[in-house]
Design a protein around this motif. Structure first.
Motif, PDB file in Angstrom:
ATOM      1  N   ARG A   1     -15.423   1.801 -40.284  1.00 30.25           N
ATOM      2  CA  ARG A   1     -14.830   1.181 -41.471  1.00 30.25           C
ATOM      3  C   ARG A   1     -15.810   1.249 -42.636  1.00 30.25           C
ATOM      4  O   ARG A   1     -17.016   1.313 -42.449  1.00 30.25           O
ATOM      5  N   ILE A   2     -15.248   1.204 -43.841  1.00 32.71           N
ATOM      6  CA  ILE A   2     -16.041   1.318 -45.056  1.00 32.71           C
ATOM      7  C   ILE A   2     -15.811   0.075 -45.905  1.00 32.71           C
ATOM      8  O   ILE A   2     -14.672  -0.365 -46.075  1.00 32.71           O
ATOM      9  N   ASP A   3     -16.895  -0.474 -46.437  1.00 31.11           N
ATOM     10  CA  ASP A   3     -16.790  -1.616 -47.343  1.00 31.11           C
ATOM     11  C   ASP A   3     -16.417  -1.116 -48.732  1.00 31.11           C
ATOM     12  O   ASP A   3     -17.073  -0.206 -49.265  1.00 31.11           O
ATOM     13  N   ILE A   4     -15.370  -1.710 -49.303  1.00 29.91           N
ATOM     14  CA  ILE A   4     -14.955  -1.358 -50.661  1.00 29.91           C
ATOM     15  C   ILE A   4     -14.625  -2.632 -51.439  1.00 29.91           C
ATOM     16  O   ILE A   4     -14.418  -3.699 -50.843  1.00 29.91           O
ATOM     17  N   THR A   5     -14.578  -2.478 -52.735  1.00 27.87           N
ATOM     18  CA  THR A   5     -14.190  -3.575 -53.620  1.00 27.87           C
ATOM     19  C   THR A   5     -13.017  -3.121 -54.470  1.00 27.87           C
ATOM     20  O   THR A   5     -13.087  -2.072 -55.126  1.00 27.87           O
ATOM     21  N   LEU A   6     -11.946  -3.897 -54.424  1.00 29.27           N
ATOM     22  CA  LEU A   6     -10.775  -3.655 -55.260  1.00 29.27           C
ATOM     23  C   LEU A   6     -10.591  -4.866 -56.157  1.00 29.27           C
ATOM     24  O   LEU A   6     -10.673  -6.002 -55.679  1.00 29.27           O
ATOM     25  N   THR A   7     -10.348  -4.647 -57.410  1.00 27.57           N
ATOM     26  CA  THR A   7     -10.006  -5.739 -58.315  1.00 27.57           C
ATOM     27  C   THR A   7      -8.519  -5.610 -58.604  1.00 27.57           C
ATOM     28  O   THR A   7      -8.082  -4.661 -59.268  1.00 27.57           O
ATOM     29  N   ILE A   8      -7.752  -6.545 -58.053  1.00 25.66           N
ATOM     30  CA  ILE A   8      -6.297  -6.493 -58.167  1.00 25.66           C
ATOM     31  C   ILE A   8      -5.835  -7.655 -59.034  1.00 25.66           C
ATOM     32  O   ILE A   8      -6.090  -8.815 -58.713  1.00 25.66           O
ATOM     33  N   ASN A   9      -5.182  -7.319 -60.130  1.00 26.27           N
ATOM     34  CA  ASN A   9      -4.682  -8.323 -61.077  1.00 26.27           C
ATOM     35  C   ASN A   9      -5.782  -9.304 -61.478  1.00 26.27           C
ATOM     36  O   ASN A   9      -5.566 -10.505 -61.577  1.00 26.27           O
ATOM     37  N   GLY A  10      -6.980  -8.755 -61.652  1.00 28.84           N
ATOM     38  CA  GLY A  10      -8.118  -9.556 -62.079  1.00 28.84           C
ATOM     39  C   GLY A  10      -8.848 -10.286 -60.970  1.00 28.84           C
ATOM     40  O   GLY A  10      -9.864 -10.932 -61.217  1.00 28.84           O
ATOM     41  N   GLU A  11      -8.375 -10.183 -59.751  1.00 28.02           N
ATOM     42  CA  GLU A  11      -8.989 -10.876 -58.614  1.00 28.02           C
ATOM     43  C   GLU A  11      -9.755  -9.878 -57.752  1.00 28.02           C
ATOM     44  O   GLU A  11      -9.199  -8.876 -57.298  1.00 28.02           O
ATOM     45  N   ARG A  12     -11.026 -10.164 -57.513  1.00 30.57           N
ATOM     46  CA  ARG A  12     -11.879  -9.265 -56.729  1.00 30.57           C
ATOM     47  C   ARG A  12     -11.630  -9.455 -55.232  1.00 30.57           C
ATOM     48  O   ARG A  12     -11.561 -10.581 -54.732  1.00 30.57           O
ATOM     49  N   HIS A  13     -11.527  -8.307 -54.548  1.00 30.57           N
ATOM     50  CA  HIS A  13     -11.346  -8.315 -53.097  1.00 30.57           C
ATOM     51  C   HIS A  13     -12.398  -7.398 -52.479  1.00 30.57           C
ATOM     52  O   HIS A  13     -12.405  -6.192 -52.739  1.00 30.57           O
ATOM     53  N   ASP A  14     -13.294  -7.966 -51.678  1.00 28.07           N
ATOM     54  CA  ASP A  14     -14.255  -7.179 -50.910  1.00 28.07           C
ATOM     55  C   ASP A  14     -13.670  -7.046 -49.519  1.00 28.07           C
ATOM     56  O   ASP A  14     -13.520  -8.044 -48.802  1.00 28.07           O
ATOM     57  N   ILE A  15     -13.327  -5.823 -49.153  1.00 29.50           N
ATOM     58  CA  ILE A  15     -12.658  -5.602 -47.870  1.00 29.50           C
ATOM     59  C   ILE A  15     -13.332  -4.463 -47.113  1.00 29.50           C
ATOM     60  O   ILE A  15     -14.093  -3.685 -47.681  1.00 29.50           O
ATOM     61  N   ARG A  16     -13.040  -4.394 -45.844  1.00 29.98           N
ATOM     62  CA  ARG A  16     -13.549  -3.324 -44.981  1.00 29.98           C
ATOM     63  C   ARG A  16     -12.334  -2.586 -44.426  1.00 29.98           C
ATOM     64  O   ARG A  16     -11.472  -3.198 -43.803  1.00 29.98           O
ATOM     65  N   VAL A  17     -12.266  -1.278 -44.700  1.00 28.55           N
ATOM     66  CA  VAL A  17     -11.090  -0.499 -44.321  1.00 28.55           C
ATOM     67  C   VAL A  17     -11.476   0.777 -43.586  1.00 28.55           C
ATOM     68  O   VAL A  17     -12.578   1.292 -43.755  1.00 28.55           O
ATOM     69  N   GLU A  18     -10.538   1.267 -42.805  1.00 28.83           N
ATOM     70  CA  GLU A  18     -10.697   2.593 -42.223  1.00 28.83           C
ATOM     71  C   GLU A  18     -10.528   3.618 -43.348  1.00 28.83           C
ATOM     72  O   GLU A  18      -9.740   3.400 -44.268  1.00 28.83           O
ATOM     73  N   PRO A  19     -11.246   4.723 -43.290  1.00 26.84           N
ATOM     74  CA  PRO A  19     -11.162   5.719 -44.369  1.00 26.84           C
ATOM     75  C   PRO A  19      -9.750   6.258 -44.604  1.00 26.84           C
ATOM     76  O   PRO A  19      -9.420   6.659 -45.713  1.00 26.84           O
ATOM     77  N   ARG A  20      -8.909   6.224 -43.595  1.00 24.94           N
ATOM     78  CA  ARG A  20      -7.562   6.772 -43.718  1.00 24.94           C
ATOM     79  C   ARG A  20      -6.521   5.760 -44.187  1.00 24.94           C
ATOM     80  O   ARG A  20      -5.358   6.090 -44.347  1.00 24.94           O
ATOM     81  N   LYS A  21      -6.926   4.516 -44.425  1.00 22.33           N
ATOM     82  CA  LYS A  21      -5.983   3.483 -44.843  1.00 22.33           C
ATOM     83  C   LYS A  21      -5.533   3.743 -46.285  1.00 22.33           C
ATOM     84  O   LYS A  21      -6.351   3.988 -47.166  1.00 22.33           O
ATOM     85  N   THR A  22      -4.229   3.661 -46.514  1.00 19.89           N
ATOM     86  CA  THR A  22      -3.728   3.900 -47.865  1.00 19.89           C
ATOM     87  C   THR A  22      -3.999   2.697 -48.759  1.00 19.89           C
ATOM     88  O   THR A  22      -4.156   1.566 -48.288  1.00 19.89           O
ATOM     89  N   LEU A  23      -4.009   2.965 -50.046  1.00 20.94           N
ATOM     90  CA  LEU A  23      -4.174   1.892 -51.012  1.00 20.94           C
ATOM     91  C   LEU A  23      -3.025   0.900 -50.893  1.00 20.94           C
ATOM     92  O   LEU A  23      -3.242  -0.313 -50.969  1.00 20.94           O
ATOM     93  N   ALA A  24      -1.824   1.385 -50.682  1.00 21.26           N
ATOM     94  CA  ALA A  24      -0.667   0.492 -50.533  1.00 21.26           C
ATOM     95  C   ALA A  24      -0.882  -0.488 -49.384  1.00 21.26           C
ATOM     96  O   ALA A  24      -0.638  -1.694 -49.533  1.00 21.26           O
TER      97      ALA A  24
END
Length: 158
Positions: A4-27
């Motif tokens: 899994r890879i640690d990534i940060t997404l800012t969705i509608n102004g809210e920060r999300h630090d998540i760990r995802v498999e490389p093949r996981k879609t953004l949706a």
């Protein structure tokens, strides 16, 4: 070793630090890992547009983008259109113009239209129809969707 890879997404102004498999879609990351369920998954092949979101100002089919590609990006989903209890002009226009029936495609159309209006707030009818033709609606037909977006555009320009 974790796959899994640690990534940060800012969705509608809210920060999300998540760990995802490389093949996981953004949706899937938006819905499953971050809890923003307004983004719908229809075909999961980039054809229907139900999963359309805005990533760093560009409309994208979130079923075709990997979450890791959006690391550090600013993402807007349909939940980010309204401001508190005040609906976005597009949302109001969809209601007023009966531009939805089952509502499954509506989040994708709203985000597609929002992105298009931000890029070109004075689209001609032909340009508007061309933009909206990339998403699929199985219930209402497109006439009321086009009317709703045109109505919102006129209101936003006033």
């Amino acid at each position: 070793m974790s796959d899994r890879i640690d990534i940060t997404l800012t969705i509608n102004g809210e920060r999300h630090d998540i760990r995802v498999e490389p093949r996981k879609t953004l949706a899937d990351a938006i819905r499953d890992d971050c809890g923003w369920t307004g983004t719908h998954l229809g075909c999961e092949h980039g054809v229907c547009g139900a999963c359309t979101v805005i990533v760093d100002g560009a409309t994208v089919r979130s079923c075709l983008m990997f979450a890791v590609q959006a690391d550090g990006a600013s993402i807007r989903t349909v939940e980010g259109l309204a401001q508190g209890e005040t609906l976005h002009p597009l949302q109001e226009a969809f209601i007023a113009n009966h531009a939805l029936q089952c509502g499954f495609c509506t989040p994708g159309f709203l985000m597609l239209a929002a992105g298009a209006i931000e890029r070109n707030p004075r689209m001609s009818d032909a340009e508007l129809i061309e933009v909206l033709s990339s998403n699929l609606c199985r219930c209402t037909g497109y006439e009321n969707i086009v009317k709703a977006v045109r109505s919102a555009m006129n209101q936003m320009q006033a």
